[in-house]
Motif scaffolding. Structure first.
Motif, PDB file in Angstrom:
ATOM      1  N   SER A  87      -8.476  -1.449   0.418  1.00 23.89           N
ATOM      2  CA  SER A  87      -8.723  -0.962   1.910  1.00 23.89           C
ATOM      3  C   SER A  87      -8.763  -2.075   2.396  1.00 23.89           C
ATOM      4  O   SER A  87      -8.749  -2.117   3.616  1.00 23.89           O
ATOM      5  N   LEU A  88      -8.630  -3.470   1.907  1.00 29.59           N
ATOM      6  CA  LEU A  88      -8.751  -5.158   2.463  1.00 29.59           C
ATOM      7  C   LEU A  88      -7.684  -4.805   3.204  1.00 29.59           C
ATOM      8  O   LEU A  88      -6.740  -5.090   4.156  1.00 29.59           O
ATOM      9  N   LEU A  89      -6.602  -4.325   2.216  1.00 36.26           N
ATOM     10  CA  LEU A  89      -5.224  -4.901   2.839  1.00 36.26           C
ATOM     11  C   LEU A  89      -4.865  -4.010   3.041  1.00 36.26           C
ATOM     12  O   LEU A  89      -3.338  -4.070   3.828  1.00 36.26           O
ATOM     13  N   ALA A  90      -5.040  -2.597   3.893  1.00 39.23           N
ATOM     14  CA  ALA A  90      -5.016  -1.614   4.770  1.00 39.23           C
ATOM     15  C   ALA A  90      -4.115  -1.968   6.265  1.00 39.23           C
ATOM     16  O   ALA A  90      -2.421  -1.795   6.450  1.00 39.23           O
ATOM     17  N   PRO A  91      -4.811  -2.921   6.817  1.00 36.38           N
ATOM     18  CA  PRO A  91      -4.178  -3.546   8.381  1.00 36.38           C
ATOM     19  C   PRO A  91      -2.891  -4.734   7.690  1.00 36.38           C
ATOM     20  O   PRO A  91      -1.802  -4.553   8.522  1.00 36.38           O
ATOM     21  N   GLN A  92      -2.905  -5.340   7.268  1.00 40.56           N
ATOM     22  CA  GLN A  92      -1.799  -5.961   6.487  1.00 40.56           C
ATOM     23  C   GLN A  92      -0.791  -5.009   5.931  1.00 40.56           C
ATOM     24  O   GLN A  92       0.769  -5.434   6.566  1.00 40.56           O
ATOM     25  N   ILE A  93      -0.746  -4.040   5.201  1.00 48.11           N
ATOM     26  CA  ILE A  93       0.545  -3.286   4.812  1.00 48.11           C
ATOM     27  C   ILE A  93       0.781  -2.659   6.979  1.00 48.11           C
ATOM     28  O   ILE A  93       1.828  -2.846   6.578  1.00 48.11           O
ATOM     29  N   SER A  94      -0.319  -2.385   6.776  1.00 53.80           N
ATOM     30  CA  SER A  94      -0.425  -1.655   8.074  1.00 53.80           C
ATOM     31  C   SER A  94       1.553  -2.312   9.183  1.00 53.80           C
ATOM     32  O   SER A  94       2.654  -1.771   9.822  1.00 53.80           O
ATOM     33  N   ALA A  95       0.634  -3.638   9.176  1.00 52.18           N
ATOM     34  CA  ALA A  95       1.522  -4.213   9.272  1.00 52.18           C
ATOM     35  C   ALA A  95       2.776  -5.104   9.255  1.00 52.18           C
ATOM     36  O   ALA A  95       3.796  -5.114  10.120  1.00 52.18           O
ATOM     37  N   LEU A  96       2.934  -4.963   8.091  1.00 51.55           N
ATOM     38  CA  LEU A  96       4.219  -5.081   7.468  1.00 51.55           C
ATOM     39  C   LEU A  96       4.731  -4.099   7.230  1.00 51.55           C
ATOM     40  O   LEU A  96       6.650  -4.267   7.649  1.00 51.55           O
ATOM     41  N   VAL A  97       5.025  -3.184   7.153  1.00 49.15           N
ATOM     42  CA  VAL A  97       5.242  -1.476   7.141  1.00 49.15           C
ATOM     43  C   VAL A  97       5.595  -1.493   8.910  1.00 49.15           C
ATOM     44  O   VAL A  97       6.913  -1.011   9.131  1.00 49.15           O
ATOM     45  N   GLU A  98       4.970  -2.058   9.787  1.00 45.89           N
ATOM     46  CA  GLU A  98       5.803  -1.813  11.393  1.00 45.89           C
ATOM     47  C   GLU A  98       6.676  -2.778  11.885  1.00 45.89           C
ATOM     48  O   GLU A  98       7.908  -2.530  12.372  1.00 45.89           O
TER      49      GLU A  98
END
Length: 125
Positions: free
Chosen positions: A91-102
């Motif tokens: 859950s702490l990685l979710a923002p970074q993963i979202s940015a990476l995917v984008e």
């Protein structure tokens, strides 16, 4: 613990936020356990070569969010896990993963290609 922390002053992210996020990750990742004593604000500031008020701001946020406990006359300690501070690593990685995917989508990187890149970086550890 000091050797696990570092900040990048040239990053666009404020130093207090970098420090806060790193300590949270150390707690969630199990490197810091409940009741572990944390270095003093002065020690952290000297180690990171930053203003003590910057460290104090990060520590106060950790206290306000329930990650750290402060008691007068005693060192700060990692708080016991509660529902308020029981985040998972994913859950702490979710923002970074979202940015990476984008970013990958904007660059036209295919899903399989991104998956392969992640696998390569994962195996470097």
């Amino acid at each position: 613990m000091l050797e696990l922390l570092n900040v990048n002053p040239s990053s666009g992210e404020p130093i207090y936020r970098q420090l806060h996020d790193q300590i949270v990750r150390l707690i969630v990742g199990g490197q810091l356990q409940p009741e572990d004593v944390l270095p003093s604000v002065r020690q952290l500031a000297e180690h990171l070569a930053v203003n003590p008020m910057t460290v104090s701001r990060a520590m106060q946020q950790l206290v306000d969010q329930g990650w750290v406990e402060r008691r007068r006359g005693q060192p700060s300690r990692v708080a016991a896990r509660t529902s308020a501070n029981n985040a998972s690593g994913s859950s702490l990685l979710a923002p970074q993963i979202s940015a990476l995917v984008e970013q990958a989508q904007q660059l036209g990187v295919e899903y399989d290609e991104l998956q392969q890149l992640l696998k390569q970086f994962w195996q470097k550890e």
